[in-house]
Design a protein around this motif. Sequence first.
Motif, PDB file in Angstrom:
ATOM      1  N   PHE A  50      18.178 -33.208  39.918  1.00 14.72           N
ATOM      2  CA  PHE A  50      17.270 -34.279  39.513  1.00 14.72           C
ATOM      3  C   PHE A  50      18.085 -35.467  38.999  1.00 14.72           C
ATOM      4  O   PHE A  50      19.236 -35.309  38.573  1.00 14.72           O
ATOM      5  CB  PHE A  50      16.318 -33.784  38.434  1.00 14.72           C
ATOM      6  N   PRO A  51      17.523 -36.677  39.022  1.00 19.60           N
ATOM      7  CA  PRO A  51      18.272 -37.858  38.564  1.00 19.60           C
ATOM      8  C   PRO A  51      18.782 -37.687  37.137  1.00 19.60           C
ATOM      9  O   PRO A  51      18.028 -37.280  36.246  1.00 19.60           O
ATOM     10  CB  PRO A  51      17.238 -38.988  38.659  1.00 19.60           C
ATOM     11  N   GLN A  52      20.047 -37.989  36.934  1.00 22.12           N
ATOM     12  CA  GLN A  52      20.648 -37.878  35.612  1.00 22.12           C
ATOM     13  C   GLN A  52      20.618 -39.207  34.859  1.00 22.12           C
ATOM     14  O   GLN A  52      20.869 -39.261  33.660  1.00 22.12           O
ATOM     15  CB  GLN A  52      22.092 -37.386  35.740  1.00 22.12           C
ATOM     16  N   SER A  53      20.327 -40.305  35.571  1.00 20.99           N
ATOM     17  CA  SER A  53      20.210 -41.624  34.951  1.00 20.99           C
ATOM     18  C   SER A  53      19.313 -42.484  35.827  1.00 20.99           C
ATOM     19  O   SER A  53      19.105 -42.195  37.006  1.00 20.99           O
ATOM     20  CB  SER A  53      21.581 -42.281  34.776  1.00 20.99           C
ATOM     21  N   CYS A  54      18.780 -43.550  35.242  1.00 23.85           N
ATOM     22  CA  CYS A  54      17.903 -44.454  35.981  1.00 23.85           C
ATOM     23  C   CYS A  54      18.703 -45.595  36.583  1.00 23.85           C
ATOM     24  O   CYS A  54      19.538 -46.203  35.898  1.00 23.85           O
ATOM     25  CB  CYS A  54      16.818 -45.016  35.061  1.00 23.85           C
ATOM     26  N   PRO A  55      18.481 -45.922  37.847  1.00 24.49           N
ATOM     27  CA  PRO A  55      19.154 -47.085  38.431  1.00 24.49           C
ATOM     28  C   PRO A  55      18.662 -48.371  37.771  1.00 24.49           C
ATOM     29  O   PRO A  55      17.493 -48.474  37.399  1.00 24.49           O
ATOM     30  CB  PRO A  55      18.754 -47.024  39.910  1.00 24.49           C
ATOM     31  N   GLN A  56      19.550 -49.332  37.626  1.00 24.72           N
ATOM     32  CA  GLN A  56      19.205 -50.605  36.995  1.00 24.72           C
ATOM     33  C   GLN A  56      18.683 -51.576  38.044  1.00 24.72           C
ATOM     34  O   GLN A  56      19.450 -52.287  38.695  1.00 24.72           O
ATOM     35  CB  GLN A  56      20.428 -51.174  36.268  1.00 24.72           C
ATOM     36  N   GLN A  70       8.226 -21.262  36.884  1.00 26.04           N
ATOM     37  CA  GLN A  70       9.165 -20.175  36.689  1.00 26.04           C
ATOM     38  C   GLN A  70      10.515 -20.769  36.280  1.00 26.04           C
ATOM     39  O   GLN A  70      10.592 -21.944  35.946  1.00 26.04           O
ATOM     40  CB  GLN A  70       9.278 -19.342  37.972  1.00 26.04           C
ATOM     41  N   VAL A  71      11.566 -19.948  36.314  1.00 27.30           N
ATOM     42  CA  VAL A  71      12.877 -20.459  35.890  1.00 27.30           C
ATOM     43  C   VAL A  71      13.327 -21.602  36.796  1.00 27.30           C
ATOM     44  O   VAL A  71      13.868 -22.610  36.339  1.00 27.30           O
ATOM     45  CB  VAL A  71      13.919 -19.318  35.881  1.00 27.30           C
ATOM     46  N   VAL A  72      13.142 -21.429  38.096  1.00 27.88           N
ATOM     47  CA  VAL A  72      13.400 -22.508  39.049  1.00 27.88           C
ATOM     48  C   VAL A  72      12.111 -22.796  39.801  1.00 27.88           C
ATOM     49  O   VAL A  72      11.209 -21.949  39.862  1.00 27.88           O
ATOM     50  CB  VAL A  72      14.537 -22.148  40.036  1.00 27.88           C
ATOM     51  N   GLY A  73      12.010 -23.978  40.373  1.00 30.16           N
ATOM     52  CA  GLY A  73      10.770 -24.357  41.030  1.00 30.16           C
ATOM     53  C   GLY A  73      11.007 -25.069  42.342  1.00 30.16           C
ATOM     54  O   GLY A  73      12.141 -25.298  42.762  1.00 30.16           O
ATOM     55  N   GLY A  74       9.908 -25.444  42.988  1.00 33.80           N
ATOM     56  CA  GLY A  74       9.972 -26.089  44.282  1.00 33.80           C
ATOM     57  C   GLY A  74       9.559 -27.544  44.271  1.00 33.80           C
ATOM     58  O   GLY A  74       9.452 -28.156  45.337  1.00 33.80           O
ATOM     59  N   ASP A  75       9.309 -28.111  43.095  1.00 31.42           N
ATOM     60  CA  ASP A  75       9.000 -29.544  43.027  1.00 31.42           C
ATOM     61  C   ASP A  75      10.284 -30.362  43.057  1.00 31.42           C
ATOM     62  O   ASP A  75      11.346 -29.903  42.613  1.00 31.42           O
ATOM     63  CB  ASP A  75       8.228 -29.865  41.749  1.00 31.42           C
ATOM     64  N   TYR A  76      10.160 -31.577  43.570  1.00 29.89           N
ATOM     65  CA  TYR A  76      11.323 -32.456  43.709  1.00 29.89           C
ATOM     66  C   TYR A  76      10.920 -33.889  43.406  1.00 29.89           C
ATOM     67  O   TYR A  76       9.883 -34.365  43.877  1.00 29.89           O
ATOM     68  CB  TYR A  76      11.869 -32.354  45.141  1.00 29.89           C
ATOM     69  N   TYR A  77      11.705 -34.550  42.576  1.00 30.38           N
ATOM     70  CA  TYR A  77      11.538 -35.994  42.408  1.00 30.38           C
ATOM     71  C   TYR A  77      12.913 -36.641  42.379  1.00 30.38           C
ATOM     72  O   TYR A  77      13.918 -36.002  42.036  1.00 30.38           O
ATOM     73  CB  TYR A  77      10.747 -36.326  41.134  1.00 30.38           C
ATOM     74  N   ASP A  78      12.954 -37.910  42.765  1.00 31.25           N
ATOM     75  CA  ASP A  78      14.238 -38.591  42.844  1.00 31.25           C
ATOM     76  C   ASP A  78      14.010 -40.098  42.794  1.00 31.25           C
ATOM     77  O   ASP A  78      12.945 -40.592  43.171  1.00 31.25           O
ATOM     78  CB  ASP A  78      14.936 -38.226  44.163  1.00 31.25           C
ATOM     79  N   TYR A  79      14.984 -40.803  42.293  1.00 26.12           N
ATOM     80  CA  TYR A  79      15.036 -42.255  42.430  1.00 26.12           C
ATOM     81  C   TYR A  79      16.491 -42.680  42.394  1.00 26.12           C
ATOM     82  O   TYR A  79      17.309 -42.137  41.667  1.00 26.12           O
ATOM     83  CB  TYR A  79      14.211 -42.981  41.352  1.00 26.12           C
ATOM     84  N   PHE A  80      16.812 -43.658  43.238  1.00 26.74           N
ATOM     85  CA  PHE A  80      18.196 -44.134  43.326  1.00 26.74           C
ATOM     86  C   PHE A  80      18.203 -45.526  43.953  1.00 26.74           C
ATOM     87  O   PHE A  80      17.260 -45.932  44.641  1.00 26.74           O
ATOM     88  CB  PHE A  80      19.064 -43.165  44.144  1.00 26.74           C
ATOM     89  N   ALA A 100      11.216 -40.921  45.465  1.00 20.53           N
ATOM     90  CA  ALA A 100      10.789 -39.767  46.256  1.00 20.53           C
ATOM     91  C   ALA A 100      10.155 -38.721  45.353  1.00 20.53           C
ATOM     92  O   ALA A 100      10.561 -38.557  44.203  1.00 20.53           O
ATOM     93  CB  ALA A 100      11.979 -39.160  46.999  1.00 20.53           C
ATOM     94  N   LEU A 101       9.182 -38.011  45.907  1.00 20.99           N
ATOM     95  CA  LEU A 101       8.553 -36.914  45.175  1.00 20.99           C
ATOM     96  C   LEU A 101       7.980 -35.942  46.193  1.00 20.99           C
ATOM     97  O   LEU A 101       7.344 -36.353  47.160  1.00 20.99           O
ATOM     98  CB  LEU A 101       7.464 -37.438  44.244  1.00 20.99           C
ATOM     99  N   GLY A 102       8.259 -34.645  45.982  1.00 18.44           N
ATOM    100  CA  GLY A 102       7.792 -33.642  46.932  1.00 18.44           C
ATOM    101  C   GLY A 102       7.365 -32.364  46.250  1.00 18.44           C
ATOM    102  O   GLY A 102       7.725 -32.094  45.105  1.00 18.44           O
ATOM    103  N   ASP A 103       6.614 -31.566  46.987  1.00 23.46           N
ATOM    104  CA  ASP A 103       6.112 -30.285  46.487  1.00 23.46           C
ATOM    105  C   ASP A 103       6.314 -29.253  47.589  1.00 23.46           C
ATOM    106  O   ASP A 103       5.656 -29.314  48.630  1.00 23.46           O
ATOM    107  CB  ASP A 103       4.637 -30.402  46.114  1.00 23.46           C
ATOM    108  N   ILE A 104       7.249 -28.317  47.359  1.00 21.69           N
ATOM    109  CA  ILE A 104       7.546 -27.288  48.348  1.00 21.69           C
ATOM    110  C   ILE A 104       6.484 -26.196  48.266  1.00 21.69           C
ATOM    111  O   ILE A 104       6.034 -25.818  47.180  1.00 21.69           O
ATOM    112  CB  ILE A 104       8.941 -26.681  48.105  1.00 21.69           C
TER     113      ILE A 104
END
Length: 289
Positions: A50-56, A70-80, A100-104
């Motif tokens: 997952f993004p560790q910082s926000c783009p300026q 659960q401990v790990v999941g299937g959702d995904y989000y991103d920005y860059f 981006a955002l997704g749901d596995i």
Amino acid sequence: DRHLLQTVAAQAGLALENAELLQNLTAEVAQRERISREIEIAREVQERLFPQSCPQIPGVDLAGYCRPAQVVGGDYYDYFALPSPSDHSSSGNDGRLAIALGDISGKGIAAALLMASLRASLRSIAGRQQGDLASLIHRVNNLVYESSTSNRYATFFYAEYDPATHLLTYVNAGHNPPAILRGPESISLEATGTVVGLLPNAEYAQATLLLHPGDVLLAYTDGISEAMTRDDEEWGEDRMIAAARHLLAKPDRTHTARQLLEGILQTADKFTAGAPQQDDMTLLVCAIT
């Protein structure tokens, strides 16, 4: 003598059975500890995806969060950040923003692996096809299709925002429609194609929307909108949007994207009142300032 030997043999046999049982239990405990450690490592790896910082990006305030069921999941989000069309370098802060955002489908390790594949596919292609998001998602779909089983797929939303023109171009691959909050108005970014990874060579269309200062984009997975109480009452998209509007209407107007995100999640948790989380919950907030 025979009776004594039978007694000793019975006790010895019981001792051997107990020793074997203890050995099996010890091996099982060790195996479970190894599995738990491997799952914990998977969780740590997924968090780094997952993004560790926000783009300026000028005029953009971003925040995102994923809470797996659960401990790990299937959702995904991103920005860059992406370079602007006239900037061939990869570090132009005046370039475009990718969201981006997704749901596995499913949960757990299998969904997490497909989530990593989806992220890698997107990151490897994004920015190469200037403005052609339909072709981009077409290629992402084929890559995910080739690397997943027939019953695995993902709903997916991908957008690019150009701060120079204030245009948001997006493809919604069967995902819950993100909402643009604009004053009293709510604009839904409806699906422009099917889910990714299910069908080979699926075709997608892209759409464009002009964003205004004050607009807020809410992108989310159904773990947010379908959060339920113990009585199976669903929170719903209307309550989610109402919670966002309530936060935006506060007179102090200190609602950053992070504050909006945290406020929406807190409202959802208050509604469910401690009921077990049934699905991964992911929310992405993009505010145009």
